[in-house]
Design a protein around this motif. Structure first.
Motif, short mmCIF file in Angstrom:
data_model
loop_
_atom_site.label_atom_id
_atom_site.label_comp_id
_atom_site.label_asym_id
_atom_site.label_seq_id
_atom_site.Cartn_x
_atom_site.Cartn_y
_atom_site.Cartn_z
N SER A 30 0.83 -1.13 0.03
CA SER A 30 0.00 0.13 -0.07
C SER A 30 1.00 1.30 0.14
CB SER A 30 -0.82 0.05 1.26
OG SER A 30 -1.87 -1.20 1.18
N GLN A 81 -7.34 0.67 -0.44
CA GLN A 81 -7.49 -0.61 0.29
C GLN A 81 -8.37 -0.40 1.21
OE1 GLN A 81 -4.13 -2.06 2.37
NE2 GLN A 81 -4.65 -3.65 2.67
N ASP A 116 -5.89 -1.67 -4.83
CA ASP A 116 -5.19 -2.13 -3.63
C ASP A 116 -6.26 -3.10 -2.94
OD1 ASP A 116 -3.71 -2.67 -1.47
OD2 ASP A 116 -3.55 -0.61 -0.91
#
Ligand SMILES: Nc1ncnc2c1ncn2[C@@H]1O[C@H](COP(=O)(O)OP(=O)(O)OP(=O)(O)O)[C@@H](O)[C@H]1O
Ligand code: NI
Length: 311
Positions: free
Chosen positions: A57, A102, A174
């Motif tokens: 990330s 994410q 992500d």
């Protein structure tokens, strides 16, 4: 149709450090990414595999210049052959380079899903968005909901749609699939494949190795903030004999379908990285050289490996 493969993104010797308070007012730098290499060509999906905390990330944030203020970035990033300066990152972010974050917390809690996914584009891409929502089995009334009214899986599908609505040449996804059904996850991957086949590119960060091997062209293996190997996805399908780095081989053997063999030891913490090869403390093949000096990147059988002994 065969597309001309252009190098879209090129990253060399990237490092990301965080300035942290250690004891009282003493400050310390934590190196979360070091000596990282990654190349992405138009037309391809590059998957990034690596355990939690390996810097996946952070790399996405570094490319987009959305790292926290206490982070320092060093190294070289080029986009379409030109240096990726902060000014350029700002221009490209959300337009030519789109992120599927994410965390679903990226959604604005105070804005309805429809207008939020449409973004600032003019004319509004409402029709395109509705088609994407339909492909993702998001009911029509989803556009009138607020983020808190969505399930985790719905929120992910909205985030993927939001990235696909843009005219991005590069999508950094992500962990886009948690909470999705297998059919929805496959649909997301098919859409990424379509994008790549149109000559765009996708960086796919995922823990789902099966999906990665199936849909990606190449796989970059991250360990403790560095790329230890970049291989063709087909090498991962073949098995450890086609891979080059001891960690990639171990990662393959740790997959449930390949015997679930654990890798002894732990990934080092950013604050206490070994001096030489970051994998050396866990590596059965380590020699004195590995503990002294970071191995250079070598090209072997069409892949790249950062290991003195990789073959
Ligand atoms: N804001 C921060 N301040 C200090 N260190 C950080 C910060 N963000 C990340 N790190 C460090 O960077 C490492 C890599 O984090 P990153 O979020 O990139 O991991 P990841 O590979 O995406 O993991 P996951 O699979 O769990 O999402 C972390 O282990 C942590 O040590
Ligand atoms: Ni992450």
């Amino acid at each position: 149709m065969e597309q001309k493969k252009e190098t879209l993104l090129e990253i060399h010797d990237l490092s990301v450090s965080f300035r942290m308070y250690d004891h009282g007012l003493e400050q310390k730098d934590l190196k979360a990414i070091s000596d990282l290499h990654l190349t992405v060509h138009s037309g391809e999906i590059v998957a990034i595999a690596g355990s939690s905390g390996s810097g996946k990330s952070l790399l996405a944030s570094a490319i987009l210049d959305i790292l926290p203020d206490n982070a320092t970035v060093q190294g070289h990033m080029h986009y379409k052959g030109q240096e990726l300066t902060r000014e350029r990152q700002k221009q490209l972010r959300g337009t030519k380079i789109a992120l599927v974050p994410q965390s679903v917390a990226y959604l604005d809690p105070l804005m309805k899903i429809g207008p939020q996914a449409d973004g600032h584009y003019k004319p509004k891409p409402t029709e395109k968005r509705r088609k994407l929502f339909e492909r993702f089995q998001l009911p029509e009334h989803t556009e009138k909901l607020y983020p808190f009214q969505l399930s985790g899986g719905m929120a992910r599908r909205v985030l993927v749609s939001t990235a696909l609505i843009t005219d991005a040449e590069l999508i950094i996804a992500d962990e886009p699939t948690p909470g999705m059904s297998l059919e929805q996850a496959l649909e997301a991957l098919r859409m990424f494949r379509e994008m790549a086949d149109e000559g765009k590119a996708v960086i796919l960060i995922t823990h789902d190795m099966d999906l990665a091997f199936e849909f990606a062209d190449r796989v970059a293996v991250f360990y403790a903030g560095t790329t230890v190997e970049t291989a063709l996805a087909s090498d991962f399908k073949t098995g450890p004999e086609a891979l080059r780095h001891p960690y990639s081989k171990a990662l393959w053997k740790a997959l449930p379908q390949n015997g679930f063999e654990p890798i002894p030891g732990f990934q080092p913490y950013a604050g206490s990285l070994p001096k030489g090869c970051l994998f050396a403390p866990r590596c059965p093949y380590k020699t004195e050289q590995c503990e002294k000096q970071v191995p250079p990147v070598r090209e072997i059988r069409g892949g790249e490996v950062r290991c003195y002994h990789g073959a």
